[in-house]
Design a protein around this motif. Structure first.
Motif, PDB file in Angstrom:
ATOM      1  N   VAL A  46       2.263  -3.595   1.950  1.00  0.00           N
ATOM      2  CA  VAL A  46       1.118  -4.502   1.821  1.00  0.00           C
ATOM      3  C   VAL A  46       1.151  -5.566   2.913  1.00  0.00           C
ATOM      4  N   LEU A  76      -0.885  -4.999   6.220  1.00  0.00           N
ATOM      5  CA  LEU A  76      -2.343  -5.014   6.198  1.00  0.00           C
ATOM      6  C   LEU A  76      -2.875  -6.413   6.487  1.00  0.00           C
ATOM      7  N   LEU A 115      -9.170  -0.346   0.250  1.00  0.00           N
ATOM      8  CA  LEU A 115      -7.785  -0.745   0.005  1.00  0.00           C
ATOM      9  C   LEU A 115      -7.700  -1.900  -0.995  1.00  0.00           C
ATOM     10  N   HIS A 119      -8.113  -0.386  -4.306  1.00  0.00           N
ATOM     11  CA  HIS A 119      -6.898   0.362  -4.659  1.00  0.00           C
ATOM     12  C   HIS A 119      -5.795  -0.578  -5.129  1.00  0.00           C
ATOM     13  N   LEU A 120      -5.577  -1.667  -4.393  1.00  0.00           N
ATOM     14  CA  LEU A 120      -4.506  -2.602  -4.743  1.00  0.00           C
ATOM     15  C   LEU A 120      -4.779  -3.306  -6.069  1.00  0.00           C
ATOM     16  N   THR A 173       1.201  -2.975  -5.745  1.00  0.00           N
ATOM     17  CA  THR A 173       2.297  -2.479  -4.914  1.00  0.00           C
ATOM     18  C   THR A 173       3.589  -2.400  -5.719  1.00  0.00           C
ATOM     19  N   VAL A 214       2.200   0.410  -0.567  1.00  0.00           N
ATOM     20  CA  VAL A 214       0.819   0.500  -1.034  1.00  0.00           C
ATOM     21  C   VAL A 214       0.614   1.769  -1.855  1.00  0.00           C
TER      22      VAL A 214
END
Length: 409
Positions: A234, A237, A280, A283-284, A289, A310
């Motif tokens: 993570v 990013l 993303l 998703h997170l 994570t 991730v």
């Protein structure tokens, strides 16, 4: 000075120790205790290192002994002398030493050792280095042609050439039999990249489990390799600035997962489109994570690295590409009617990414940087056929300059 000894005969001397000569003034020869047994002629010479060396020849081979002596002296004069005894070392012994001295990363070493021990040593291992001739290399490659794909043969041949080149450098053999004109090196099959369409990529994504769908986004939207996606933390990013820092991958070494540097041992930054960043974030939010600790590069080493990944499995562990391919990726391909082959792995998403950027007018150097290629020329060789045709661009450029068609004077 080099000379030839006759081990079966020796000059005869009288009681006073004087040499006995015949009627023609030549020494009278007497049989030695070795007469009729073993090799008759022995060439004695001094090597470039000052050490005395010897090589024996059978009866009726004096001319061969003389030719060998002349060759040795000529090679010493030219500085190309190779000690014949050095080439007596078995290929297998030399290859094992060569393997031990390689400094590649562990995953590369694993592949190298498998190729050498499985495809090269069974044929050459028990042969002296000096006995390996171009005909033997051609015979070996011919045997492999019946059982291995051409790409695999090409890699095995390259490794054999590297080992024998090292033997030349160590002055164990005079020249590399792989380089002979009579030996044809197998070339990898050139496969023309045919990128997927956007509809193909979208369909595959829809058939993945929700926790794995952004894998498609990063492969097709950022050009990341499979292992790099699985190793993404993570902290790598920048969702606000729009960047992905690719600085590690998850790879399998000796059947164990490790963290390691990206391919070519070089990290890179890749533009992160807003659409991928949004995917993303979603998703997170759904799949937080998980901090995973793995060895760094060497599965048997002491160094450990912890990364808030991730993407993890449902069991909160790092993703093994073999399991992912067989249990996740291949079923998704089957659901949309795409067969799983070497050309339809996760790597195909990189081809989709490259074709999209080239179609949009991105230059090859920038594309090579984003893909993590060491050489833009490599990128050009793979994707040159996907670049937009230059003919229409030429017409447009000239028309924009002159404005109207040229008229005859």
């Amino acid at each position: 000075m080099a000379h030839i000894e006759d081990r079966w005969f020796t000059p005869q001397h009288d009681d006073d120790g004087k040499l006995v000569l015949n009627a023609r003034g030549k020494p009278v020869m007497a049989r030695t205790t070795l007469y009729g047994t073993g090799l008759r002629y022995r060439v004695c010479y001094i090597g470039p290192d000052g050490r005395e060396r010897k090589k024996s020849f059978p009866d009726r081979a004096k001319q061969a002994a003389e030719a060998f002596m002349a060759t040795v002296e000529a090679d010493k004069h030219r500085g190309t002398f190779i000690d014949p005894a050095a080439g007596c070392m078995l290929f297998g012994e030399f290859a094992e030493t060569w393997l031990r001295t390689r400094t590649y990363d562990k995953s590369t070493m694993e592949s190298l050792e498998v190729r050498v021990r499985k495809h090269i040593l069974p044929f050459f291992g028990s042969r002296p280095l000096s006995s390996i001739k171009p005909s033997a290399v051609a015979e070996w490659d011919s045997e492999l042609a019946g059982v291995l794909a051409q790409d695999t043969r090409s890699v095995a041949f390259a490794y054999l050439r590297m080992i024998l080149t090292a033997a030349v450098d160590d002055e164990r053999i005079a020249k590399n039999p792989c380089s002979a004109k009579s030996v044809k090196q197998p070339r990898p099959v050139e496969r023309r990249v045919i990128p997927w369409t956007y509809d193909d990529v979208s369909a595959i994504r829809a058939n993945l489990l929700p926790r794995y769908r952004p894998v498609v986004d990063l492969g097709g939207g950022c050009g990341m390799r499979q292992g790099e996606i699985f190793g993404l933390g993570v902290d790598d990013l920048d969702l606000v600035g729009g960047w992905v820092h690719v600085r590690r991958q998850v790879k399998r070494v000796y059947s164990r997962l490790v963290f390691g540097l990206p391919k070519n041992d070089k990290d890179r930054r890749v533009p992160l489109p807003a659409s991928i960043a949004a995917a993303l974030r979603a998703h997170l939010a759904e799949f937080p994570t998980v901090s995973v600790t793995l060895p760094w590069e060497d599965p048997f080493g002491d160094e450990r690295v912890t990364v808030p990944l991730v993407f993890v499995t449902s069991r909160r562990g790092a993703i093994n590409r073999s399991h992912f391919n067989s249990k996740v990726w291949h079923p998704a391909l089957a659901a949309v009617g795409i067969p799983h082959t070497r050309a339809t792995g996760v790597h195909a998403l990189r081809h989709f990414y490259a074709s999209t950027l080239l179609d949009a007018g991105e230059n090859v150097r920038a594309l090579a940087t984003y893909l993590g290629h060491a050489d833009p020329g490599f990128t050009l060789r793979i994707y040159t056929h996907l670049m937009p045709s230059s003919e229409e661009r030429t017409r447009t450029a000239i028309d924009s300059l002159f404005g109207v068609p040229l008229r005859a004077a």
